[in-house]
Design a protein around this motif. Structure first.
Motif, PDB file in Angstrom:
ATOM      1  N   THR B  77       0.842  -1.194   0.000  1.00  0.00           N
ATOM      2  CA  THR B  77       0.000   0.000   0.000  1.00  0.00           C
ATOM      3  C   THR B  77       0.878   1.245   0.000  1.00  0.00           C
ATOM      4  OG1 THR B  77      -1.670  -1.194   1.269  1.00  0.00           O
ATOM      5  CG2 THR B  77      -1.828   1.198   1.242  1.00  0.00           C
ATOM      6  N   ALA B  78       0.517   2.206  -0.818  1.00  0.00           N
ATOM      7  CA  ALA B  78       1.214   3.496  -0.830  1.00  0.00           C
ATOM      8  C   ALA B  78       2.726   3.320  -0.942  1.00  0.00           C
ATOM      9  CB  ALA B  78       0.848   4.305   0.403  1.00  0.00           C
ATOM     10  N   THR B  79       3.151   2.861  -2.105  1.00  0.00           N
ATOM     11  CA  THR B  79       4.567   2.552  -2.299  1.00  0.00           C
ATOM     12  C   THR B  79       5.465   3.756  -2.023  1.00  0.00           C
ATOM     13  OG1 THR B  79       4.331   3.055  -4.648  1.00  0.00           O
ATOM     14  CG2 THR B  79       4.211   0.729  -3.991  1.00  0.00           C
ATOM     15  N   GLN B  80       6.666   3.441  -1.577  1.00  0.00           N
ATOM     16  CA  GLN B  80       7.703   4.439  -1.354  1.00  0.00           C
ATOM     17  C   GLN B  80       8.923   4.053  -2.191  1.00  0.00           C
ATOM     18  OE1 GLN B  80       8.354   4.410   2.897  1.00  0.00           O
ATOM     19  NE2 GLN B  80       6.278   5.121   3.351  1.00  0.00           N
ATOM     20  N   THR B  81       9.824   5.002  -2.383  1.00  0.00           N
ATOM     21  CA  THR B  81      11.013   4.708  -3.203  1.00  0.00           C
ATOM     22  C   THR B  81      11.863   3.612  -2.571  1.00  0.00           C
ATOM     23  OG1 THR B  81      12.157   6.555  -2.151  1.00  0.00           O
ATOM     24  CG2 THR B  81      11.085   6.993  -4.253  1.00  0.00           C
ATOM     25  N   THR B  82      11.746   3.442  -1.271  1.00  0.00           N
ATOM     26  CA  THR B  82      12.499   2.382  -0.597  1.00  0.00           C
ATOM     27  C   THR B  82      11.955   0.982  -0.899  1.00  0.00           C
ATOM     28  OG1 THR B  82      11.126   2.733   1.353  1.00  0.00           O
ATOM     29  CG2 THR B  82      13.271   3.830   1.315  1.00  0.00           C
ATOM     30  N   ASP B  83      10.797   0.921  -1.561  1.00  0.00           N
ATOM     31  CA  ASP B  83      10.221  -0.385  -1.893  1.00  0.00           C
ATOM     32  C   ASP B  83      10.807  -0.979  -3.170  1.00  0.00           C
ATOM     33  OD1 ASP B  83       6.979   0.829  -0.817  1.00  0.00           O
ATOM     34  OD2 ASP B  83       8.453  -0.367   0.308  1.00  0.00           O
ATOM     35  N   VAL B  84      11.628  -0.212  -3.887  1.00  0.00           N
ATOM     36  CA  VAL B  84      12.161  -0.722  -5.156  1.00  0.00           C
ATOM     37  C   VAL B  84      12.977  -1.981  -4.934  1.00  0.00           C
ATOM     38  CG1 VAL B  84      12.186   1.521  -6.255  1.00  0.00           C
ATOM     39  CG2 VAL B  84      14.233   0.709  -5.105  1.00  0.00           C
ATOM     40  N   GLY B  85      12.886  -2.879  -5.898  1.00  0.00           N
ATOM     41  CA  GLY B  85      13.619  -4.133  -5.825  1.00  0.00           C
ATOM     42  C   GLY B  85      12.812  -5.212  -6.515  1.00  0.00           C
ATOM     43  N   THR B  86      13.296  -6.432  -6.398  1.00  0.00           N
ATOM     44  CA  THR B  86      12.600  -7.576  -6.963  1.00  0.00           C
ATOM     45  C   THR B  86      12.037  -8.413  -5.834  1.00  0.00           C
ATOM     46  OG1 THR B  86      14.054  -7.595  -8.896  1.00  0.00           O
ATOM     47  CG2 THR B  86      12.814  -9.598  -8.445  1.00  0.00           C
ATOM     48  N   TYR B  87      10.774  -8.735  -5.961  1.00  0.00           N
ATOM     49  CA  TYR B  87      10.075  -9.526  -4.954  1.00  0.00           C
ATOM     50  C   TYR B  87       9.882 -10.938  -5.491  1.00  0.00           C
ATOM     51  CZ  TYR B  87       9.267  -5.108  -2.627  1.00  0.00           C
ATOM     52  OH  TYR B  87       9.447  -3.903  -1.993  1.00  0.00           O
ATOM     53  N   PHE B  88      10.398 -11.890  -4.750  1.00  0.00           N
ATOM     54  CA  PHE B  88      10.316 -13.301  -5.147  1.00  0.00           C
ATOM     55  C   PHE B  88       9.417 -14.067  -4.194  1.00  0.00           C
ATOM     56  CE2 PHE B  88      13.667 -13.558  -8.306  1.00  0.00           C
ATOM     57  CZ  PHE B  88      14.597 -12.601  -7.936  1.00  0.00           C
ATOM     58  N   CYS B  89       8.576 -14.908  -4.769  1.00  0.00           N
ATOM     59  CA  CYS B  89       7.951 -15.932  -3.942  1.00  0.00           C
ATOM     60  C   CYS B  89       8.777 -17.190  -4.103  1.00  0.00           C
ATOM     61  CB  CYS B  89       6.499 -16.171  -4.337  1.00  0.00           C
ATOM     62  SG  CYS B  89       6.263 -16.784  -6.019  1.00  0.00           S
ATOM     63  N   ALA B  90       8.738 -18.041  -3.095  1.00  0.00           N
ATOM     64  CA  ALA B  90       9.522 -19.266  -3.134  1.00  0.00           C
ATOM     65  C   ALA B  90       8.767 -20.360  -2.402  1.00  0.00           C
ATOM     66  CB  ALA B  90      10.894 -19.059  -2.493  1.00  0.00           C
ATOM     67  N   ASN B  91       8.810 -21.545  -2.972  1.00  0.00           N
ATOM     68  CA  ASN B  91       8.155 -22.694  -2.380  1.00  0.00           C
ATOM     69  C   ASN B  91       9.195 -23.635  -1.791  1.00  0.00           C
ATOM     70  OD1 ASN B  91       6.138 -24.761  -1.888  1.00  0.00           O
ATOM     71  ND2 ASN B  91       7.036 -25.818  -3.643  1.00  0.00           N
ATOM     72  N   GLN B  92       8.915 -24.100  -0.592  1.00  0.00           N
ATOM     73  CA  GLN B  92       9.807 -25.064   0.054  1.00  0.00           C
ATOM     74  C   GLN B  92       9.530 -26.443  -0.522  1.00  0.00           C
ATOM     75  OE1 GLN B  92      11.567 -23.949   3.306  1.00  0.00           O
ATOM     76  NE2 GLN B  92      12.954 -25.500   2.513  1.00  0.00           N
ATOM     77  N   ALA B  93      10.495 -27.031  -1.192  1.00  0.00           N
ATOM     78  CA  ALA B  93      10.364 -28.374  -1.741  1.00  0.00           C
ATOM     79  C   ALA B  93      11.483 -29.206  -1.116  1.00  0.00           C
ATOM     80  CB  ALA B  93      10.487 -28.352  -3.259  1.00  0.00           C
ATOM     81  N   GLY B  94      11.147 -29.943  -0.078  1.00  0.00           N
ATOM     82  CA  GLY B  94      12.198 -30.598   0.686  1.00  0.00           C
ATOM     83  C   GLY B  94      13.031 -29.549   1.376  1.00  0.00           C
ATOM     84  N   THR B  95      14.332 -29.635   1.225  1.00  0.00           N
ATOM     85  CA  THR B  95      15.211 -28.638   1.830  1.00  0.00           C
ATOM     86  C   THR B  95      15.489 -27.477   0.877  1.00  0.00           C
ATOM     87  OG1 THR B  95      17.157 -29.863   1.087  1.00  0.00           O
ATOM     88  CG2 THR B  95      16.369 -30.312   3.326  1.00  0.00           C
TER      89      THR B  95
END
Lengths: 118, 109
Positions: B77-95
């Protein structure tokens, strides 16, 4: 705050040469990992390590790769004969203070080693 | 391991606008973790979702895990310049953590 450290920050090597990337995981963590990220792409799992042996490895982690925990603090990734396509950022990570399912905890990533193969 | 698809690949917003990234899987996921990677930086853990329908909030960030545990979203909500970057989701598959391709957020002020 504890952190994962990696050396060197940048490694340049000639194709066919061996490289060793070094990591110091967080001291009380039990699970260790290597990931790689080719520039502009996603983070890819290479290998996980627990209790002094490999837990899992991906298809990327072929016979040219090996990992070792030579002492109580370091965790290394060796590439025996580097190829051009090995050029990437290599991240070490660690997790888990509990013996049981500590791999399900958040993983703490190091700053990475940028490997450039010429 | 189970693949997770993430959209959009890129998103540019004006500062103050909202942002959402979506993560989808064709199979049921055991959990979803979200990481943020600043330009030139390393992945930093944000949150883990485990339960069906789970919603967690961190200040301006809201994370959801779908009822069927096949999708997840991150809303800022209400993005700021500090929010820049790449957002990754990741699934735990075993280790192993299996990462999505990420959504790269840019914010102009």
């Amino acid at each position: 705050e504890p952190e994962v450290t990696q050396t060197p920050s940048h490694q340049v090597t000639q194709m066919g040469q061996e490289v060793i990337l070094r990591c110091v995981p967080i001291s009380n963590h039990l699970y260790f990992y290597w990931y790689r990220q080719i520039l502009g792409q996603k983070v890819e799992f290479l290998v996980s390590f627990y209790n002094n042996e490999i837990s899992e490895k991906s298809e990327i982690f072929d016979d040219q790769f090996s990992v070792e925990r030579p002492d109580g603090s370091n965790f290394t990734l060796k590439i025996r004969s580097t190829k051009l396509e090995d050029s990437a950022m290599y991240f070490c990570a660690s997790s888990g203070i509990l013996e049981t399912a500590g791999y399900e905890d958040e993983q703490f990533f190091g700053p990475g080693t940028r490997l450039t193969v010429l | 391991g189970q693949q997770v698809m993430q959209i959009p690949q890129y998103q540019h917003v004006q500062e103050g606008e909202d942002f959402t990234t979506y993560c989808n899987s064709s199979t049921t996921l055991s959990n979803i973790q979200w990481y943020k990677q600043r330009p030139g930086g390393h992945p930093v853990f944000l949150i883990q979702l485990v339960k069906s329908g789970e919603v967690k909030k961190q200040k301006r960030l809201t994370f959801q895990f779908g009822e069927a545990k096949k999708n997840s979203s991150l809303h800022i909500t209400a993005t700021q310049t500090t929010d820049v970057g790449t957002y990754f989701c990741a699934n735990q598959a075993g280790t192993a953590l299996i990462f999505g391709k990420g959504t790269t957020l840019s914010v102009s002020s």
